[in-house]
Design a protein around this motif. Structure first.
Motif, mmCIF file in Angstrom:
data_model
loop_
_atom_site.group_PDB
_atom_site.id
_atom_site.type_symbol
_atom_site.label_atom_id
_atom_site.label_comp_id
_atom_site.label_asym_id
_atom_site.label_seq_id
_atom_site.Cartn_x
_atom_site.Cartn_y
_atom_site.Cartn_z
ATOM 1 N N VAL A 134 0.850 -1.182 0.000
ATOM 2 C CA VAL A 134 0.000 0.000 0.000
ATOM 3 C C VAL A 134 0.888 1.236 0.000
ATOM 4 O O VAL A 134 1.777 1.370 0.843
ATOM 5 N N ARG A 135 0.636 2.132 -0.955
ATOM 6 C CA ARG A 135 1.369 3.390 -1.039
ATOM 7 C C ARG A 135 0.364 4.535 -0.927
ATOM 8 O O ARG A 135 -0.746 4.438 -1.450
ATOM 9 N N VAL A 136 0.767 5.619 -0.288
ATOM 10 C CA VAL A 136 -0.080 6.798 -0.132
ATOM 11 C C VAL A 136 0.570 7.965 -0.878
ATOM 12 O O VAL A 136 1.732 8.283 -0.631
ATOM 13 N N ASP A 137 -0.208 8.554 -1.785
ATOM 14 C CA ASP A 137 0.288 9.673 -2.587
ATOM 15 C C ASP A 137 -0.816 10.692 -2.794
ATOM 16 O O ASP A 137 -1.997 10.327 -2.891
ATOM 17 N N PRO A 138 -0.443 11.980 -2.932
ATOM 18 C CA PRO A 138 -1.447 12.997 -3.257
ATOM 19 C C PRO A 138 -1.911 12.847 -4.700
ATOM 20 O O PRO A 138 -1.166 12.362 -5.561
ATOM 21 N N THR A 139 -3.136 13.285 -4.951
ATOM 22 C CA THR A 139 -3.677 13.250 -6.312
ATOM 23 C C THR A 139 -2.693 13.887 -7.284
ATOM 24 O O THR A 139 -2.453 13.347 -8.373
ATOM 25 N N SER A 140 -2.111 15.009 -6.903
ATOM 26 C CA SER A 140 -1.254 15.773 -7.806
ATOM 27 C C SER A 140 0.007 15.037 -8.231
ATOM 28 O O SER A 140 0.588 15.370 -9.264
ATOM 29 N N SER A 141 0.445 14.032 -7.480
ATOM 30 C CA SER A 141 1.678 13.344 -7.863
ATOM 31 C C SER A 141 1.425 11.988 -8.527
ATOM 32 O O SER A 141 2.374 11.331 -8.948
ATOM 33 N N LEU A 142 0.169 11.595 -8.630
ATOM 34 C CA LEU A 142 -0.122 10.308 -9.261
ATOM 35 C C LEU A 142 -0.154 10.437 -10.773
ATOM 36 O O LEU A 142 -0.692 11.410 -11.320
ATOM 37 N N ASP A 143 0.403 9.467 -11.421
ATOM 38 C CA ASP A 143 0.365 9.400 -12.879
ATOM 39 C C ASP A 143 -1.096 9.331 -13.325
ATOM 40 O O ASP A 143 -1.889 8.616 -12.709
ATOM 41 N N PRO A 144 -1.481 10.055 -14.364
ATOM 42 C CA PRO A 144 -2.865 9.992 -14.846
ATOM 43 C C PRO A 144 -3.338 8.569 -15.152
ATOM 44 O O PRO A 144 -4.510 8.255 -14.947
ATOM 45 N N ALA A 145 -2.448 7.702 -15.591
ATOM 46 C CA ALA A 145 -2.834 6.313 -15.875
ATOM 47 C C ALA A 145 -3.203 5.572 -14.591
ATOM 48 O O ALA A 145 -4.106 4.726 -14.593
ATOM 49 N N VAL A 146 -2.515 5.881 -13.495
ATOM 50 C CA VAL A 146 -2.847 5.265 -12.197
ATOM 51 C C VAL A 146 -4.216 5.749 -11.736
ATOM 52 O O VAL A 146 -5.047 4.953 -11.278
ATOM 53 N N LEU A 147 -4.460 7.052 -11.853
ATOM 54 C CA LEU A 147 -5.769 7.586 -11.476
ATOM 55 C C LEU A 147 -6.872 6.971 -12.331
ATOM 56 O O LEU A 147 -7.939 6.613 -11.813
ATOM 57 N N LEU A 167 -5.390 12.694 -0.608
ATOM 58 C CA LEU A 167 -4.424 11.595 -0.652
ATOM 59 C C LEU A 167 -5.117 10.303 -1.043
ATOM 60 O O LEU A 167 -6.271 10.064 -0.663
ATOM 61 N N HIS A 168 -4.387 9.461 -1.756
ATOM 62 C CA HIS A 168 -4.894 8.159 -2.191
ATOM 63 C C HIS A 168 -4.030 7.066 -1.589
ATOM 64 O O HIS A 168 -2.800 7.115 -1.698
ATOM 65 N N ALA A 169 -4.665 6.092 -0.959
ATOM 66 C CA ALA A 169 -3.980 4.873 -0.529
ATOM 67 C C ALA A 169 -4.270 3.843 -1.621
ATOM 68 O O ALA A 169 -5.432 3.503 -1.866
ATOM 69 N N ILE A 170 -3.227 3.400 -2.277
ATOM 70 C CA ILE A 170 -3.403 2.471 -3.388
ATOM 71 C C ILE A 170 -2.672 1.179 -3.062
ATOM 72 O O ILE A 170 -1.498 1.185 -2.681
ATOM 73 N N ALA A 171 -3.396 0.070 -3.198
ATOM 74 C CA ALA A 171 -2.824 -1.251 -2.959
ATOM 75 C C ALA A 171 -2.384 -1.848 -4.293
ATOM 76 O O ALA A 171 -3.144 -1.847 -5.263
#
Length: 176
Positions: free
Chosen positions: A4-17, A43-47
């Motif tokens: 699980v990684r936590v990142d702000p919307t602004s730093s996530l790759d558009p493909a991940v979003l 922030l997004h927690a993504i598994a």
């Protein structure tokens, strides 16, 4: 094994979003663009299972009014785990990460959940809201009785009376 990684919307790759949004759309019975928008900007927690996105949860700031005070609320949205990866405590792991964010950055946490979600949230300290719910709309404060049974809060810096009224700020789509 998942990570699980936590990142702000602004730093996530558009493909991940886009992959996270597609996962939400695939796993929820009803999922709209407004539902997705509610979780953006925070922030997004993504598994991840290797390089495959298998879970997502987001926390974004909202204002909730409780006993005459506007509180900074870390509001959790779009919690989902791919059906093939459920029952592995992935949602719990994502919620633990977001709970830490809420504890450090907000007065309280909030979310709307059905019975299945409650089984994940309550062991992590989330409490069911017992009082009436309202929304601050363009037409004034409006009662939201259909949401009463679905609101959970994570107590934090501010003492909460769970039987008092709770009012959320306005947004498009589902207000809670």
């Amino acid at each position: 094994m998942y990570e699980v990684r936590v990142d702000p919307t602004s730093s996530l790759d558009p493909a991940v979003l886009e992959a996270a949004k597609a996962l939400c759309a695939a796993e929820y019975v009803s999922f709209t663009d407004d539902d997705w928008d509610h979780g953006l900007g925070g922030l997004h927690a993504i598994a991840w299972d290797g390089d495959r996105l298998v879970g997502h949860a987001a926390v974004a700031q909202r204002r909730l009014i409780h006993q005459g005070r506007a509180l900074r609320c870390g509001y959790v949205e779009n919690v989902v785990v791919r059906s093939s990866h459920r029952r592995q405590r992935m949602a719990t792991a994502m919620m633990i990460e977001l709970g830490t964010v809420i504890a450090h950055a907000y007065d309280m946490g909030g979310l709307a959940a059905g019975p299945d979600g409650a089984a994940v949230y309550q062991p992590l300290g989330w409490r069911k809201w017992l009082g009436p719910t309202f929304a601050l709309t363009p037409d004034g404060v409006v009662r939201t009785p259909d949401d009463d049974a679905e609101i959970y809060v994570l107590p934090g810096r501010v003492e909460l009376d769970l039987s008092a009224a709770l009012t959320c700020d306005w947004r498009d789509g589902d207000v809670w």
